[in-house]
Design an enzyme around this catalytic site. Structure first.
Site, PDB file in Angstrom:
ATOM      1  N   SER A  35       0.783  -1.226   0.000  1.00  0.00           N
ATOM      2  CA  SER A  35       0.000   0.000   0.000  1.00  0.00           C
ATOM      3  C   SER A  35       0.812   1.271   0.000  1.00  0.00           C
ATOM      4  CB  SER A  35      -0.970   0.067   1.168  1.00  0.00           C
ATOM      5  OG  SER A  35      -1.956  -0.900   0.980  1.00  0.00           O
ATOM      6  N   CYS A  36       1.779   1.395   0.872  1.00  0.00           N
ATOM      7  CA  CYS A  36       2.351   2.722   0.907  1.00  0.00           C
ATOM      8  C   CYS A  36       3.849   2.729   0.891  1.00  0.00           C
ATOM      9  CB  CYS A  36       1.932   3.409   2.168  1.00  0.00           C
ATOM     10  SG  CYS A  36       3.245   3.480   3.332  1.00  0.00           S
ATOM     11  N   ILE A  37       4.440   1.867   1.646  1.00  0.00           N
ATOM     12  CA  ILE A  37       5.889   1.810   1.765  1.00  0.00           C
ATOM     13  C   ILE A  37       6.405   2.948   2.641  1.00  0.00           C
ATOM     14  CG2 ILE A  37       8.062   1.609   0.585  1.00  0.00           C
ATOM     15  CD1 ILE A  37       6.048   1.100  -1.939  1.00  0.00           C
TER      16      ILE A  37
END
Ligand SMILES: Cc1cc2nc3c(=O)[nH]c(=O)nc-3n(C[C@H](O)[C@H](O)[C@H](O)COP(=O)(O)OP(=O)(O)OC[C@H]3O[C@@H](n4cnc5c(N)ncnc54)[C@H](O)[C@@H]3O)c2cc1C
Lengths: 102, 414
Positions: free
Chosen positions: A100-102
């Site tokens: 999703s985002c890192i």
């Protein structure tokens, strides 16, 4: 972890996600869905194919992005894959758990 | 005279101008930039403004001040990019032709994407700190707030600086502690992720820290709406979390101009080659910073590493050479943990945030994934580094665009 699912030898990581997408078949998807207590309908498959398509293009996934994709609304997405829609649908689709985002 | 046009004069656009100006002959290449703002904000400072750690003056400068002298800056709102005719249309009616376009329009918050978020409670008991205005309004609120349930919330990923909300929770713990009112404040961290962060290794360390600081965590929460009257946030599965003060990070989306141009994805991010930074829109359009759809962190440090690589690729493009596929998703960020301590994480597309020291193998002085005072000083020094080195495109001492593996305990992400 190695497993025989739907007659196919497949590799899963410790959270149950396929480690090699090329091992995925429709039957493997169905077997994973069954373990998650989900009976796959056309609406489910539409989402699964969309996720796989995005994955092949290296596009990161998020719930809202899917909600805006014209494939399903977020509400429908929750109805199809209750508890954790993105996580469960990704597992069935044979793609990595979305970071999703890192 | 050829024209290189840069959209956005924020962190990434400014760095590109500073990198490219000395490399491009002044007689052959004109560099033109467009931005709607008059001010360049130091966005990492928005984390500290609410707690009166920074003053408003410390987080802004005139937008021109970090730019090289020989560029033209147009202050205007971009209407759209028209790739077919290599033009950018401005809202003032002007049309700008370009030979090469760099899109660096960043990401912005979209609170109106969540029902009720901008309701009656907006900037009364519902705040964001991702904008200058939001962060200042929250400062005023915190100065007089008597305590209760503080909910620090992420609407969804991706967001820029994915650790900022966590840092906010840590700093709030420290802030209320110093005010002698920590007992009157219940802090809950609500996230769409399973735990504190996306990468398991860092999540472990951060979950532990949250627990140690008495911050509750509610994971797997995808917000559906804000109920201003009952003062609860509700997720798609029907879960509710009550608040007296909601500090939220609304969904982050690319610039509206991307939508108007019809060149972005559903969240208005620009489809971009993750190794070369060439856009998938057209070969003479490049993108970097928060504006891209890369599976990398949206952070100033990432934009810094990207800028070095994109500069090289633009020069190759001009010479008609093949582009280098060298960007590895390198990110490193300080995570402020309150009480004058911080930790540092360093990771890329394939390597998890790691334990070890940075930037010199075996020496440090900054320790990765461990709270320390030196890291806190690093975070505070970042403001100086930002204005004087990062924006100017100067390399940060000892830090290279690609991640170094020596001195770190590595774990590869599958
Ligand atoms: C609270 C907070 C804390 C952070 N902490 C850190 C940190 O500790 N470390 C770190 O590395 N990063 C941090 N960041 C992230 C960092 O600030 C961003 O990643 C970085 O600024 C991205 O640069 P950019 O150039 O892509 O976008 P920006 O710097 O946001 O620039 C985009 C520019 O485009 C302009 N623009 C957009 N649309 C238009 C239009 N239609 N017309 C004209 N102009 C337009 C905008 O006015 C803006 O100036 C933080 C961010 C926030 C909000």
């Amino acid at each position: 972890m190695e497993l025989v699912l739907a007659g196919n030898q497949i590799q899963l990581n410790d959270q149950g996600y396929l480690t090699d997408f090329s091992q995925w078949t429709k039957e493997v998807g169905e077997a994973i869905a069954q373990q998650e207590g989900i009976a796959l309908t056309d609406a489910h498959w539409k989402v699964i194919h969309y996720l796989q398509d995005q994955h092949k293009q290296d596009i990161p996934l998020s719930i809202r992005k899917i909600g805006k994709s014209n494939v399903v609304s977020i509400k429908e997405f929750y109805d199809l894959f209750p508890t954790g829609p993105l996580k469960i649908s990704s597992k069935i689709a044979g793609i990595p758990k979305p970071a999703s985002c890192i | 005279m050829k024209r290189l046009l840069i959209l956005g004069a924020g962190t990434a656009g400014t760095m590109m101008a500073n990198h490219l100006r000395p490399k491009l002959s002044v007689t052959d290449w004109e560099i033109v930039m467009v931005d709607q703002e008059e001010t360049h904000y130091y966005q990492p400072g928005f984390l500290f403004l609410p707690f009166d750690i920074y003053t408003p003056e410390q987080v802004k400068k005139p937008i021109k001040s970090p730019l090289p002298r020989v560029v033209t800056l147009i202050q205007a709102t971009i209407d759209k990019v028209v790739p077919e005719s290599n033009e950018v249309w401005l809202q003032n009616g002007d049309h700008l032709h370009y030979d090469i376009l760099i899109i660096a329009t960043g990401t912005q918050i979209a609170p109106d994407e969540v029902e009720g978020m901008m309701g009656e409670g907006w900037q009364k008991d519902v705040f964001d700190f991702y904008t200058y205005e939001g962060s200042l309004a929250l400062r005023d609120k915190l100065r007089t707030w008597n305590g209760g349930k503080l909910v620090v919330h992420i609407s969804e990923m991706p967001i820029k600086c994915p650790v900022a909300p966590l840092e906010f929770a840590f700093l709030a713990d420290s802030f209320f502690h110093h005010k002698g009112m920590r007992d009157h404040v219940e802090i809950t961290f609500v996230t769409p992720l399973e735990g504190a962060f996306t990468k398991p290794k860092a999540t472990e360390a951060l979950n532990y820290l949250l627990e140690e600081k008495g911050v509750h965590i509610v994971g797997d929460f995808n917000i559906e709406h804000v109920d201003n009257e009952k003062r609860v946030i509700v997720d798609y599965a029907g879960k509710e979390v009550p608040y007296d003060l909601l500090v939220t990070v609304p969904p982050n989306m690319g610039s509206d101009m991307v939508e108007r141009s019809g060149i972005g994805d559903e969240m208005n991010f620009i489809p971009t080659n993750k190794a070369t930074l060439q856009s998938k829109v057209k070969e003479n359009i490049f993108a970097l910073g928060d504006a891209t759809n890369l599976p990398a962190s949206k952070a100033g440090s990432v934009a810094h590493f990207e800028a070095e690589i994109l500069t090289e690729n633009i020069m190759l493009f001009i010479e008609g050479q093949p582009l280098k596929e060298s960007f590895d998703g390198h990110a490193n960020c300080f995570i402020e943990t309150g009480h004058n301590k911080a930790l540092l994480i360093d990771f890329n597309y394939t390597q998890e945030p790691v334990e070890g020291v940075f930037p010199l193998p075996g020496v440090g002085p900054l320790s990765l994934l461990k709270e320390s005072r030196v890291n806190h000083l690093g975070k505070m020094a970042f403001r100086w580094v930002y204005w004087h080195m990062l924006l100017k495109g100067r390399p940060i001492p000892f830090v290279s665009a690609n991640m170094k593996e020596a001195g770190k305990i590595l774990e590869t992400i599958e």
